[in-house]
Design an enzyme around this catalytic site. Structure first.
Site, PDB file in Angstrom:
ATOM      1  N   HIS A 243      -5.125  14.031  27.467  1.00  0.00           N
ATOM      2  CA  HIS A 243      -3.923  14.429  26.751  1.00  0.00           C
ATOM      3  C   HIS A 243      -2.749  14.187  27.696  1.00  0.00           C
ATOM      4  O   HIS A 243      -2.626  14.896  28.704  1.00  0.00           O
ATOM      5  CB  HIS A 243      -3.976  15.897  26.362  1.00  0.00           C
ATOM      6  N   HIS A 255      -4.223  25.502  22.260  1.00  0.00           N
ATOM      7  CA  HIS A 255      -4.411  25.865  20.856  1.00  0.00           C
ATOM      8  C   HIS A 255      -3.743  27.207  20.553  1.00  0.00           C
ATOM      9  O   HIS A 255      -3.323  27.451  19.415  1.00  0.00           O
ATOM     10  CB  HIS A 255      -5.903  25.960  20.524  1.00  0.00           C
ATOM     11  N   ASP A 328      -1.129  15.488  19.775  1.00  0.00           N
ATOM     12  CA  ASP A 328      -2.240  16.391  19.545  1.00  0.00           C
ATOM     13  C   ASP A 328      -1.925  17.141  18.244  1.00  0.00           C
ATOM     14  O   ASP A 328      -0.808  17.064  17.717  1.00  0.00           O
ATOM     15  CB  ASP A 328      -2.399  17.343  20.728  1.00  0.00           C
TER      16      ASP A 328
END
Length: 610
Positions: A243, A255, A328
């Site tokens: 990422h 998250h 993402d």
């Protein structure tokens, strides 16, 4: 005519008969081998010029959808689609929002089995070619393999995850794993895989990357990443390094929150950048952004996903990447912490993103981008720049030429014996033997016939992620042992530890499965009490290799770096001596009482013949 009965030839005949597909053939056919890049660009720009603004905005989005069929999902999924998107099916979503891509999830009932996946992909492509401006879709998935992030399960081939491959240290194995995974995904119509992970896991407390990384050494990680990229893309599947600019040194999960990276610019160049540079040098098709703050790269503390200095200044201009930049998932809290949900997709595009992945509220995000163009905050020229990259990737993958797949391709590619055999061979080279006191291992069927397999078994059962205790018991049974399984749903209570001690009586050895052991874990007491029985104890860490630091003077310990069936079977074969342990730690294991000191260094790993 239903999806399942359509062959490649029938699908092509059905679609080329339509005016929509005729327009694709006339304006956006795949470039022949002798056409230059300029002709391809001109053709794709003509296609873009025919799109409405709404179609252009849609091309930027990759959405999830509920159901196993593009047109006839079960009623429960119709209801969920209506709730979340205001449409009944994937086909209706394409028609309403003109989305450029769909991402598959097992929990959304997109991935029941390979033929169904192929049929869903075909239905989605038909919907794309039925639009006013016909464009095939880019179907994607998170299929990192291993046990943590995998969406498509058996009978598709299951392969070791990144840290397991890092322990195997073979670039050839990394490339083969990518090639096998890519070939099977392509056969099911999935042409964009969000892998490999290019993050360097230098923080043992990292809650989100961890065994998804190839390891802690930047150069070794770079070599494995470039090999996987070449493997995937040799199978005509777009790989995606993630990422950016590097998520390996976080102690917060993006998250649920917004992590911050404390690396200096020099540390970023030395630790985080090499894997992304290697991916770009290998011809990577796409790179995924990270929802992290990186003050040394952008002092505004905007998430990297929304940072123009990071995405345009560093990724585009310094590193020279001109492929597709994808966010993402935009439903993650890390990217929504600082700005409202409607601002996120607009700011991402202004930062340099091309694809907007999985917004929580597709209608809100889609309309926010549309409104930003109408008000002049974004220009159509800016959208066209990203759409051209997306269409260029679709053309490279041959989707304009033929977006469809067939059951015949599925049957001759997915989960075939040669792939399963190669996956097993790769996995057997990854299991790492950390401790083997007094030559306890390998276990012998004559001296250790009766085994107890005990430990944490809390991972939910599904088609791609078996319960490790049952899977190990079965693997040992296949090897001729008599094995009893005793699983615990959570870290064992004192009463459950007593139960395990009682079950160990009369056994010849105990194999204890551990999972993320920390100082407060009941798993420590479980191992200690079992060792006190005098029965030989073998500890198998099925996630973090760091568990061994919490287990005291355990007689034998191994790391499998995952609990996929192929990884567990390989570990059982190593424990039973059917194959030599060849894995070497790709990360250091710090001491529990002094994390600044390594209990075992990178490269540690024992063999039976040492």
């Amino acid at each position: 005519m239903n999806d399942r009965s359509l062959s490649r030839r029938t699908l092509l005949a059905a679609t080329t008969a339509t005016a929509a597909t005729a327009a694709v053939a006339a304006g956006a056919g795949s470039a022949s081998a002798d056409e230059d890049a300029g002709a391809s660009r001109d053709r794709l720009e003509r296609l873009i010029s025919r799109m409405s603004l709404e179609e252009k905005v849609g091309q930027l989005f990759v959405s999830r959808v509920w159901g196993h069929s593009a047109t006839e999902p079960e009623q429960a999924y119709v209801d969920l689609n209506l709730r979340d998107f205001g449409v009944r099916s994937a086909a209706e979503m394409v028609a309403k929002y003109h989305v450029g891509g769909i991402i598959y999830f097992a929990w959304a009932d997109n991935a029941r089995e390979p033929r169904q996946i192929a049929d869903l992909s075909n239905g989605i492509q038909r919907a794309g070619l039925a639009q006013p401006t016909p464009v095939p879709l880019l179907v994607s998935v998170d299929q990192e393999h291993g046990a943590v992030v995998a969406r498509i399960g058996k009978p598709a081939t299951q392969l070791p995850g990144a840290m397991a491959l890092g322990a195997g240290r073979s670039r050839g194995d990394a490339r083969s794993a990518g090639r096998i995974a890519g070939a099977e995904l392509a056969a099911m119509g999935v042409r964009h895989n969000y892998a490999p992970v290019a993050d360097v896991n230098v923080n043992p407390a990292n809650p989100v990357i961890n065994i998804r990384s190839f390891g802690s050494d930047p150069n070794a990680t770079a070599r494995m990443v470039s090999s996987q990229v070449r493997g995937y893309q040799s199978a005509d599947v777009a790989a995606c390094a993630k990422h950016f600019p590097g998520h390996g040194n976080t102690s917060v999960d993006s998250h649920t929150d917004l992590p911050s990276i404390s690396h200096t610019r020099e540390e970023w160049d030395r630790i985080d950048a090499p894997a992304f540079r290697a991916a770009i040098a290998a011809g990577i098709d796409s790179i995924m952004t990270a929802h992290i703050q990186f003050p040394a790269l952008d002092p505004s503390n905007d998430p990297a996903t929304l940072s123009r200095p990071i995405l345009t200044g560093i990724l585009r201009e310094e590193l020279g990447f001109d492929g597709v930049v994808v966010t993402d998932a935009l439903n993650m809290q890390g990217v929504r912490t600082k700005y409202g949900e409607a601002r996120v997709p607009v700011l991402a595009l202004k930062a340099g993103v091309d694809q907007l992945l999985y917004p929580e509220n597709l209608a809100l995000a889609w309309n926010a981008v549309l409104e930003a163009v109408r008000k002049g905050e974004l220009t159509e020229a800016r959208l066209d720049e990203s759409i051209l990259r997306i269409l260029r990737l679709k053309e490279k993958l041959g989707l304009f030429r033929d977006p469809y797949v067939s059951h015949r391709e599925v049957d001759r590619t997915v989960g075939v014996p040669r792939h399963l055999a190669e996956a097993a061979r790769i996995a057997e080279r990854t299991t790492t033997l950390l401790v083997n006191k007094d030559g306890l291992l390998p276990l012998n069927r004559r001296r250790h016939k009766n085994l107890l397999v005990v430990g944490l078994d809390s991972r939910p059962p599904n088609q791609y992620n078996p319960r490790p205790i049952a899977a190990l018991r079965g693997a040992f049974a296949d090897l001729g042992f008599s094995a009893t399984a005793l699983p615990f749903e959570k870290s064992p209570t004192p009463a459950q530890v007593d139960q395990a001690v009682a079950a160990a009586v009369g056994k010849d050895a105990v194999v204890v499965v551990t999972y993320n052991v920390d100082a407060a874990s009941g798993q420590r007491a479980l191992v200690s009490r079992l060792m006190a029985t005098g029965v030989p104890v073998v500890a198998l860490a099925v996630r973090n290799p760091y568990d061994i630091a919490q287990l005291g003077d355990v007689p034998a310990a191994l790391a499998s770096y995952g609990w996929s069936e192929v990884e567990l079977t390989a570990a059982a074969r190593v424990i039973a001596g059917r194959v030599e342990p060849e894995g070497r730690l790709p990360v250091p294991v710090p001491r529990a009482d002094d994390p600044s000191t390594a209990l075992f260094p990178v490269g540690h790993g024992l063999r039976y013949d040492d």
